[in-house]
Design a protein around this motif. Structure first.
Motif, PDB file in Angstrom:
ATOM      1  N   VAL A  49      65.201  -1.420  -3.471  1.00 25.77           N
ATOM      2  CA  VAL A  49      65.728  -2.786  -3.384  1.00 25.77           C
ATOM      3  C   VAL A  49      66.149  -3.266  -4.763  1.00 25.77           C
ATOM      4  N   LEU A  50      65.307  -3.022  -5.781  1.00 27.27           N
ATOM      5  CA  LEU A  50      65.621  -3.477  -7.136  1.00 27.27           C
ATOM      6  C   LEU A  50      66.882  -2.830  -7.690  1.00 27.27           C
ATOM      7  N   ASP A  51      67.179  -1.617  -7.244  1.00 32.63           N
ATOM      8  CA  ASP A  51      68.392  -0.920  -7.693  1.00 32.63           C
ATOM      9  C   ASP A  51      69.610  -1.251  -6.825  1.00 32.63           C
ATOM     10  N   ASN A  52      69.411  -1.963  -5.725  1.00 34.04           N
ATOM     11  CA  ASN A  52      70.465  -2.241  -4.765  1.00 34.04           C
ATOM     12  C   ASN A  52      71.430  -3.302  -5.287  1.00 34.04           C
ATOM     13  N   LYS A  53      72.710  -3.120  -5.028  1.00 34.03           N
ATOM     14  CA  LYS A  53      73.749  -4.073  -5.460  1.00 34.03           C
ATOM     15  C   LYS A  53      73.554  -5.442  -4.810  1.00 34.03           C
ATOM     16  N   GLN A  54      73.163  -5.463  -3.540  1.00 29.27           N
ATOM     17  CA  GLN A  54      72.941  -6.743  -2.863  1.00 29.27           C
ATOM     18  C   GLN A  54      71.833  -7.538  -3.550  1.00 29.27           C
ATOM     19  N   TYR A  55      70.758  -6.856  -3.923  1.00 26.13           N
ATOM     20  CA  TYR A  55      69.664  -7.535  -4.616  1.00 26.13           C
ATOM     21  C   TYR A  55      70.141  -8.072  -5.961  1.00 26.13           C
ATOM     22  N   GLN A  56      70.877  -7.273  -6.694  1.00 26.49           N
ATOM     23  CA  GLN A  56      71.344  -7.693  -8.011  1.00 26.49           C
ATOM     24  C   GLN A  56      72.265  -8.908  -7.910  1.00 26.49           C
ATOM     25  N   ASP A  57      73.072  -8.981  -6.859  1.00 23.92           N
ATOM     26  CA  ASP A  57      73.910 -10.165  -6.640  1.00 23.92           C
ATOM     27  C   ASP A  57      73.044 -11.391  -6.341  1.00 23.92           C
ATOM     28  N   ILE A  58      72.028 -11.206  -5.525  1.00 21.72           N
ATOM     29  CA  ILE A  58      71.115 -12.307  -5.196  1.00 21.72           C
ATOM     30  C   ILE A  58      70.394 -12.784  -6.449  1.00 21.72           C
ATOM     31  N   ALA A  59      69.876 -11.846  -7.228  1.00 19.05           N
ATOM     32  CA  ALA A  59      69.108 -12.206  -8.428  1.00 19.05           C
ATOM     33  C   ALA A  59      69.980 -12.880  -9.484  1.00 19.05           C
ATOM     34  N   SER A  60      71.261 -12.589  -9.493  1.00 13.14           N
ATOM     35  CA  SER A  60      72.138 -13.226 -10.475  1.00 13.14           C
ATOM     36  C   SER A  60      72.488 -14.662 -10.090  1.00 13.14           C
ATOM     37  N   LYS A  61      72.394 -14.995  -8.804  1.00 15.48           N
ATOM     38  CA  LYS A  61      72.781 -16.325  -8.330  1.00 15.48           C
ATOM     39  C   LYS A  61      71.596 -17.244  -8.030  1.00 15.48           C
ATOM     40  N   GLU A  62      70.437 -16.677  -7.725  1.00 14.56           N
ATOM     41  CA  GLU A  62      69.284 -17.470  -7.311  1.00 14.56           C
ATOM     42  C   GLU A  62      68.057 -17.064  -8.116  1.00 14.56           C
ATOM     43  N   THR A  63      67.069 -17.925  -8.140  1.00 14.10           N
ATOM     44  CA  THR A  63      65.809 -17.625  -8.822  1.00 14.10           C
ATOM     45  C   THR A  63      64.904 -16.850  -7.877  1.00 14.10           C
ATOM     46  N   VAL A  64      64.551 -15.624  -8.245  1.00 10.92           N
ATOM     47  CA  VAL A  64      63.665 -14.798  -7.431  1.00 10.92           C
ATOM     48  C   VAL A  64      62.227 -15.129  -7.813  1.00 10.92           C
ATOM     49  N   TYR A  65      61.446 -15.599  -6.833  1.00  8.31           N
ATOM     50  CA  TYR A  65      60.048 -15.949  -7.073  1.00  8.31           C
ATOM     51  C   TYR A  65      59.092 -14.822  -6.722  1.00  8.31           C
ATOM     52  N   SER A  66      59.394 -14.071  -5.675  1.00  8.34           N
ATOM     53  CA  SER A  66      58.486 -12.981  -5.315  1.00  8.34           C
ATOM     54  C   SER A  66      59.210 -11.934  -4.482  1.00  8.34           C
ATOM     55  N   ILE A  67      58.607 -10.765  -4.445  1.00  6.52           N
ATOM     56  CA  ILE A  67      59.062  -9.680  -3.581  1.00  6.52           C
ATOM     57  C   ILE A  67      57.850  -9.285  -2.749  1.00  6.52           C
ATOM     58  N   GLN A  68      57.974  -9.447  -1.438  1.00  8.53           N
ATOM     59  CA  GLN A  68      56.862  -9.201  -0.530  1.00  8.53           C
ATOM     60  C   GLN A  68      57.152  -7.980   0.321  1.00  8.53           C
ATOM     61  N   GLN A  69      56.134  -7.168   0.494  1.00  4.05           N
ATOM     62  CA  GLN A  69      56.265  -5.961   1.306  1.00  4.05           C
ATOM     63  C   GLN A  69      55.557  -6.181   2.634  1.00  4.05           C
ATOM     64  N   GLY A  70      56.128  -5.646   3.700  1.00  5.54           N
ATOM     65  CA  GLY A  70      55.504  -5.823   5.003  1.00  5.54           C
ATOM     66  C   GLY A  70      55.804  -4.679   5.944  1.00  5.54           C
ATOM     67  N   VAL A  71      54.939  -4.570   6.937  1.00  5.62           N
ATOM     68  CA  VAL A  71      55.110  -3.581   7.987  1.00  5.62           C
ATOM     69  C   VAL A  71      54.782  -4.267   9.307  1.00  5.62           C
ATOM     70  N   SER A  72      55.535  -3.935  10.342  1.00  6.92           N
ATOM     71  CA  SER A  72      55.304  -4.538  11.650  1.00  6.92           C
ATOM     72  C   SER A  72      55.291  -3.453  12.710  1.00  6.92           C
ATOM     73  N   ARG A  73      54.123  -3.181  13.243  1.00  7.16           N
ATOM     74  CA  ARG A  73      53.989  -2.172  14.296  1.00  7.16           C
ATOM     75  C   ARG A  73      53.767  -2.812  15.664  1.00  7.16           C
ATOM     76  N   PHE A  74      53.782  -4.114  15.724  1.00  5.03           N
ATOM     77  CA  PHE A  74      53.349  -4.826  16.916  1.00  5.03           C
ATOM     78  C   PHE A  74      54.205  -4.538  18.138  1.00  5.03           C
ATOM     79  N   ASN A  75      55.511  -4.664  18.050  1.00  5.89           N
ATOM     80  CA  ASN A  75      56.379  -4.466  19.211  1.00  5.89           C
ATOM     81  C   ASN A  75      57.232  -3.212  19.102  1.00  5.89           C
ATOM     82  N   ALA A  76      56.893  -2.319  18.238  1.00  8.30           N
ATOM     83  CA  ALA A  76      57.727  -1.133  18.036  1.00  8.30           C
ATOM     84  C   ALA A  76      57.321  -0.019  18.998  1.00  8.30           C
TER      85      ALA A  76
END
Length: 131
Positions: A49-76
Motif C-alpha cells: 500500500v505504501l508503495d502504491n500510486k493511489q496511496y501516494q496520491d492520497i497522502a499528498s492531498k490529505e493528512t494520513v492519521y493511521s493505517i489499520q490492518q484487518g481481516v474478515s472471515r465472518f461471511n466469506a
C-alpha cells in the motif's frame, strides 16, 4: 416445584447463557482479528500500500492519521482467501480501504471509501501540541 430445584434451574440457565455468550463473542473476535500468519500477510500488504500510486496520491492531498490492518472471515465462503484481508488508510477526510487485486495478491488497489472519525474528532494522540 421445590425452592432448591428452582434455584438450581436458574443457576443452570444462567451458566448456559453465559457459555453461549462467551462462545459467540470468541467466534466473532476470531472472525475479525488477525492471527500471527494473518499479521505477516497484512504487514506485506501494508508495504505494498505504501508503495502504491493511489496511496501516494492520497497522502499528498490529505493528512494520513493511521493505517489499520484487518481481516474478515465472518461471511466469506473461503476463510483463507486473500479477499478477506484489507488495509485501511485513515485520513482527515475519509478512510480508503485497500485490498488485493487478485488471488495471489500481486498488487493492492483502493476499492472502497468509508467515513473517517477525524471528520468530527481530533487525533487520539496529542499531535498538535507545541512544546
Amino acid at each position: 416445584m421445590k425452592k432448591s430445584t428452582l434455584i438450581l434451574s436458574i443457576v443452570l440457565f444462567a451458566s448456559i447463557v453465559t457459555v453461549l455468550y462467551m462462545a459467540v463473542d470468541r467466534y466473532t473476535y476470531r472472525s475479525y482479528s488477525p492471527n500471527l500468519e494473518d499479521q505477516v500477510i497484512l504487514g506485506e500488504m501494508t508495504m505494498m500500500v505504501l508503495d502504491n500510486k493511489q496511496y501516494q496520491d492520497i497522502a499528498s492531498k490529505e493528512t494520513v492519521y493511521s493505517i489499520q490492518q484487518g481481516v474478515s472471515r465472518f461471511n466469506a465462503g473461503d476463510p483463507s482467501s486473500m479477499a478477506n484481508y484489507e488495509v485501511s488508510v485513515v485520513t482527515n477526510r475519509q478512510s480508503y480501504v485497500f485490498t488485493c487485486v487478485d488471488r495471489t495478491c500481486t498488487d493492492v488497489s483502493n476499492g472502497t471509501w468509508t467515513y473517517s472519525r477525524y471528520l468530527e474528532n481530533g487525533p487520539v494522540l496529542p499531535l498538535d501540541i507545541d512544546e
